[in-house]
Design a protein around this motif. Structure first.
Motif, PDB file in Angstrom:
ATOM      1  N   ARG A  51      49.892  57.055  40.484  1.00  0.00           N
ATOM      2  CA  ARG A  51      49.154  57.783  39.455  1.00  0.00           C
ATOM      3  C   ARG A  51      47.871  58.425  39.958  1.00  0.00           C
ATOM      4  N   THR A  52      47.095  57.681  40.706  1.00  0.00           N
ATOM      5  CA  THR A  52      45.771  58.205  41.032  1.00  0.00           C
ATOM      6  C   THR A  52      45.888  59.442  41.923  1.00  0.00           C
ATOM      7  N   ARG A 101      40.913  57.075  48.630  1.00  0.00           N
ATOM      8  CA  ARG A 101      41.218  55.665  48.330  1.00  0.00           C
ATOM      9  C   ARG A 101      41.270  54.914  49.644  1.00  0.00           C
ATOM     10  N   HIS A 129      36.840  51.487  40.745  1.00  0.00           N
ATOM     11  CA  HIS A 129      37.858  52.525  40.562  1.00  0.00           C
ATOM     12  C   HIS A 129      37.370  53.436  39.433  1.00  0.00           C
ATOM     13  N   GLN A 132      39.660  55.721  37.213  1.00  0.00           N
ATOM     14  CA  GLN A 132      40.471  54.966  36.256  1.00  0.00           C
ATOM     15  C   GLN A 132      39.616  54.629  35.038  1.00  0.00           C
ATOM     16  N   ARG A 162      39.988  45.894  40.572  1.00  0.00           N
ATOM     17  CA  ARG A 162      38.833  46.807  40.596  1.00  0.00           C
ATOM     18  C   ARG A 162      38.725  47.630  39.314  1.00  0.00           C
ATOM     19  N   THR A 163      39.873  47.850  38.634  1.00  0.00           N
ATOM     20  CA  THR A 163      39.797  48.653  37.401  1.00  0.00           C
ATOM     21  C   THR A 163      38.968  47.915  36.351  1.00  0.00           C
ATOM     22  N   ARG A 225      47.698  43.835  36.595  1.00  0.00           N
ATOM     23  CA  ARG A 225      48.641  43.235  37.538  1.00  0.00           C
ATOM     24  C   ARG A 225      47.907  42.264  38.466  1.00  0.00           C
ATOM     25  N   GLN A 227      46.871  41.261  41.865  1.00  0.00           N
ATOM     26  CA  GLN A 227      46.702  42.181  42.997  1.00  0.00           C
ATOM     27  C   GLN A 227      47.221  41.552  44.303  1.00  0.00           C
ATOM     28  N   PRO A 263      46.272  49.876  33.581  1.00  0.00           N
ATOM     29  CA  PRO A 263      46.093  51.010  34.504  1.00  0.00           C
ATOM     30  C   PRO A 263      47.402  51.389  35.196  1.00  0.00           C
ATOM     31  N   LEU A 264      48.371  50.459  35.188  1.00  0.00           N
ATOM     32  CA  LEU A 264      49.653  50.625  35.889  1.00  0.00           C
ATOM     33  C   LEU A 264      49.406  50.671  37.401  1.00  0.00           C
ATOM     34  N   PRO A 265      50.276  50.277  38.262  1.00  0.00           N
ATOM     35  CA  PRO A 265      51.650  49.862  37.976  1.00  0.00           C
ATOM     36  C   PRO A 265      51.724  48.465  37.344  1.00  0.00           C
TER      37      PRO A 265
HETATM   38  C1  NCD Z   1      45.140  50.432  39.849  1.00  0.00           C
HETATM   39  C2  NCD Z   1      44.472  50.342  41.214  1.00  0.00           C
HETATM   40  O1  NCD Z   1      44.910  51.005  42.142  1.00  0.00           O
HETATM   41  O2  NCD Z   1      43.495  49.618  41.282  1.00  0.00           O
HETATM   42  N1  NCD Z   1      46.139  51.419  39.804  1.00  0.00           N
HETATM   43  C3  NCD Z   1      45.791  52.675  39.444  1.00  0.00           C
HETATM   44  O3  NCD Z   1      45.066  53.332  40.132  1.00  0.00           O
HETATM   45  N2  NCD Z   1      46.209  53.136  38.269  1.00  0.00           N
HETATM   46  C4  NCD Z   1      45.626  49.138  39.343  1.00  0.00           C
HETATM   47  C5  NCD Z   1      46.566  48.355  40.212  1.00  0.00           C
HETATM   48  O4  NCD Z   1      46.970  48.781  41.288  1.00  0.00           O
HETATM   49  O5  NCD Z   1      46.936  47.270  39.763  1.00  0.00           O
END
Ligand code: NCD
Length: 305
Positions: A51-52, A101, A129, A132, A162-163, A225, A227, A263-265
């Motif tokens: 996504r990002t 990133r 992040h 996000q 981090r989100t 999720r 991590q 935030p997914l995934p």
């Molecule tokens: C998040 C991340 O990368 O921190 N994903 C994202 O950018 N949407 C959340 C995650 O990976 O669990």
């Protein structure tokens, strides 16, 4: 020149303007279709992303601009030992703005010191992040019509996520915010965030282990999720990974207007059976991510439409 390293780089008033711009972009796509013609975004991704990276790229394409970059450290000169500061110097020759990133906390901060172009932190290790968070704020404001006066449940990996760290920093600036921190003991929110952010801003919060105990009192539930990539050993991850599974039965405990964000995934923490529940807002959230990044790119490039 302005960068985005943390959500606090924008004041509450600037964030309001950014979100207003994102809403206008959603409503009037054609008006912005050529805003970044001749401009290039570099996406420098040393860590996996769907996504990002793609939403930054989609945002730039929607603005009529170009995109170049790499999507893993292996496919860049990082594999040969090139430093972040040299790579960003190169990107500054090829692009007008960049999103980075990196698995190491602070790497985008190093980059912005050597960059001749605006740098967007697209996630640095377990630290921050901010884009996000901009996405999350826009989603919450659009769905709930406000950003203050609510009880927000943050659930899952509060230690490495981090989100969650970025979102807490951003939300404590709004009045009437309360948090319910839902995590296993091992994945509690780091004490430096509890002390330096929550206590410092006198934001009320409670910590609970059972999701069921929190659900009835929430205005919003932010799932995360576990991590995997930040764990030191596989065994701990395996023990933690299915600690929370939000399913239809648990959703019965939640208020009618409690939206679920993520935030997914997602891995297993949200059962697919609730995807059609009108309170499941995580795919809509990903869509907002494109509009807010369009607004961010335009703002950092100082382009007025
Ligand atoms: C998040 C991340 O990368 O921190 N994903 C994202 O950018 N949407 C959340 C995650 O990976 O669990």
């Amino acid at each position: 020149m302005r960068h985005l390293m943390s959500p606090l780089d924008f004041s509450v008033e600037e964030l309001d303007k950014l979100m207003d711009l994102a809403n206008d972009m959603e409503a009037n796509r054609a008006k912005y279709a050529h805003a970044c013609e001749g401009k290039t975004l570099a996406t420098l991704f040393y860590e996996p992303s769907t996504r990002t990276r793609l939403s930054h790229e989609a945002a730039m394409f929607n603005l009529g601009g170009n995109v170049l970059g790499f999507s893993s450290a292996d496919s860049s000169s990082a594999a040969k030992g090139e430093s972040v500061s040299d790579t960003i110097r190169m990107a500054s020759c090829y692009a007008d703005i960049c999103a980075m990133r990196h698995p190491k906390e602070g790497a985008p901060m190093v980059a912005c010191r050597h960059a001749a172009i605006p740098v967007i932190n697209a996630g640095d290790g377990g630290h921050q992040h901010p884009t996000q968070t901009l996405t999350d704020l826009l989603t919450i404001r659009s769905l709930k019509g406000r950003l203050g006066n609510m009880t927000i449940g943050l659930c899952g990996d509060l230690k490495f996520g981090r989100t969650v760290h970025s979102l807490i920093h951003a939300l404590v600036r709004y009045p009437g915010i309360r948090f319910v921190l839902i995590s296993p003991e091992e994945l509690r929110l780091p004490s430096y965030i509890r002390a330096d952010v929550l206590d410092k801003h006198q934001v009320p919060y409670e910590e609970v282990v059972r999701l069921e105990d929190a659900l009835p009192k929430l205005d919003l539930l932010y799932m995360t999720r576990v991590q995997k990539e930040r764990f030191f050993n596989e065994e701990d991850y395996v023990r933690m990974k299915d600690f929370y599974i939000l399913d239809a039965k648990k959703m019965e405990l939640a208020p009618e207007d409690m939206y679920v964000l993520h935030p997914l995934p997602r891995v297993n923490e949200i059962s697919v059976e609730i995807d059609d529940d009108p309170r499941a807002a995580y795919f809509k959230q990903a869509q907002y991510g494109v509009y807010i990044r369009m607004a961010l790119i335009l703002t950092l490039l100082e382009i007025e439409v």
